[in-house]
Design an enzyme around this catalytic site. Structure first.
Site, PDB file in Angstrom:
ATOM      1  CG  ASP A   4      35.250  36.079  29.736  1.00 46.93           C
ATOM      2  OD1 ASP A   4      35.736  35.841  28.612  1.00 46.93           O
ATOM      3  OD2 ASP A   4      35.633  35.497  30.759  1.00 46.93           O
TER       4      ASP A   4
ATOM      5  CG  ASP B 254      37.370  30.896  41.414  1.00 49.03           C
ATOM      6  OD1 ASP B 254      37.076  30.341  40.329  1.00 49.03           O
ATOM      7  OD2 ASP B 254      37.575  32.118  41.497  1.00 49.03           O
TER       8      ASP B 254
ATOM      9  CG  HIS C 253      35.902  32.021  37.521  1.00 44.78           C
ATOM     10  ND1 HIS C 253      37.154  31.729  38.014  1.00 44.78           N
ATOM     11  CD2 HIS C 253      36.086  32.309  36.204  1.00 44.78           C
ATOM     12  CE1 HIS C 253      38.050  31.842  37.052  1.00 44.78           C
ATOM     13  NE2 HIS C 253      37.429  32.189  35.945  1.00 44.78           N
TER      14      HIS C 253
HETATM   15  C1  GLP Z   1      39.227  32.123  32.850  1.00 41.71           C
HETATM   16  C2  GLP Z   1      38.754  32.381  31.439  1.00 41.71           C
HETATM   17  C3  GLP Z   1      37.675  31.404  31.102  1.00 41.71           C
HETATM   18  C4  GLP Z   1      38.171  29.994  31.353  1.00 41.71           C
HETATM   19  C5  GLP Z   1      38.607  29.785  32.790  1.00 41.71           C
HETATM   20  C6  GLP Z   1      39.273  28.437  33.003  1.00 41.71           C
HETATM   21  O1  GLP Z   1      38.233  32.541  33.696  1.00 41.71           O
HETATM   22  N1  GLP Z   1      38.238  33.729  31.286  1.00 41.71           N
HETATM   23  O2  GLP Z   1      37.342  31.558  29.739  1.00 41.71           O
HETATM   24  O3  GLP Z   1      37.145  29.091  31.070  1.00 41.71           O
HETATM   25  O4  GLP Z   1      39.555  30.767  33.124  1.00 41.71           O
HETATM   26  O5  GLP Z   1      40.504  28.464  32.333  1.00 41.71           O
HETATM   27  P1  GLP Z   1      41.380  27.200  32.013  1.00 41.71           P
HETATM   28  O6  GLP Z   1      40.675  26.436  30.958  1.00 41.71           O
HETATM   29  O7  GLP Z   1      42.677  27.758  31.519  1.00 41.71           O
HETATM   30  O8  GLP Z   1      41.522  26.427  33.287  1.00 41.71           O
END
Ligand code: GLP
Length: 238
Positions: free
Chosen positions: A66, A129, A131
């Site tokens: 992404d 959430d 995602h």
């Molecule tokens: C964002 C990033 C993802 C990541 C997610 C969780 O959506 N685009 O790549 O996996 O956040 O982030 P974190 O690991 O900082 O909680």
């Protein structure tokens, strides 16, 4: 679905790094899509130490799943910048092995991955959430391939993007590109990892509840080869 629970963040990161290293250590081309974010910081520290100057990892290619553009800057977006800092630069990964995703090449991403032999493994993080990649609750369609989310990006989505980009309203991106469920589910193996108490509720809902578009990561339960790696805090609601 396999669940691995480790005592703490360091041990969870070591396990995730070992899973990747096991995949990478092969006598053939290996295609990985790997996550940015804060969760993998320690894991990349381990990977840099384990792979730097080791020619037997030269078979590995890295794909970006992404990307969120910086509004005021040219060049790489949030994800690639983060991956460059955490892993590609310190590990001295040759540029020819890094396959960024952007608004110019997203339409060919799935074809390129397929022609290169498919993804051997995709390593994902998860948002509170539910995602993963840029697949936000209630927004993605299974039948699509790697997509551009622009005019149809909701204000809520743009706010999430702004929180990733940082800065004030002027930095709020208008679009992003992401691999969507169909592309992700085509990977031969999925590993999702999470750390900390703030992820505990969503881990329970995503992997121990029904599959629903409101919790995008819940779909991953249906992949035939998925491993969830957690530290004890992230697993504390199971
Ligand atoms: C964002 C990033 C993802 C990541 C997610 C969780 O959506 N685009 O790549 O996996 O956040 O982030 P974190 O690991 O900082 O909680």
């Amino acid at each position: 679905m396999k669940i691995i629970i480790e005592e703490n963040y360091e041990k969870m990161s070591r396990v995730a790094a070992n899973i990747l290293l096991g995949k990478m250590y092969q006598n053939k081309r290996v295609n990985l899509a790997i996550t940015a974010g804060s969760t993998p910081v320690k894991m990349y520290e381990y990977l840099v130490a384990d792979t730097k100057n080791k020619p037997y990892f030269d078979n590995v290619h890295y794909y970006n799943f992404d990307e969120i553009p910086f509004k005021q800057k040219q060049g790489y977006g949030v994800t690639m910048t983060n991956l460059n800092t955490l892993f590609f630069q310190p590990a001295e990964i040759p540029e020819s092995h890094i396959h960024p995703l952007d608004e110019n090449n997203y339409q060919s991403q799935d074809k390129r991955v397929e022609q290169d032999g498919g993804l051997d493994l995709i390593l994902l993080g998860i948002g509170t959430d539910g995602h993963y990649c840029g697949n936000l609750p209630g927004t993605t369609k299974f039948e699509n391939l790697t997509s551009y989310v622009g005019e149809d990006a909701t204000e809520h989505m743009k706010d999430i993007l702004l929180s990733e980009v940082g800065g004030d309203e002027n930095e709020r991106p208008d679009f992003y590109v992401t691999m969507v469920p169909k592309s992700v589910m085509q990977a031969k193996e999925i590993v999702l990892f999470a750390t900390g108490r703030k992820k505990a509720i969503i881990i329970k809902r995503a992997f121990f509840g029904p599959v629903t578009n409101e919790i995008p990561a819940s779909l991953l339960q249906t992949h035939p080869n998925v491993t969830i790696v957690l530290d004890q805090e992230a697993a504390s609601k199971l």
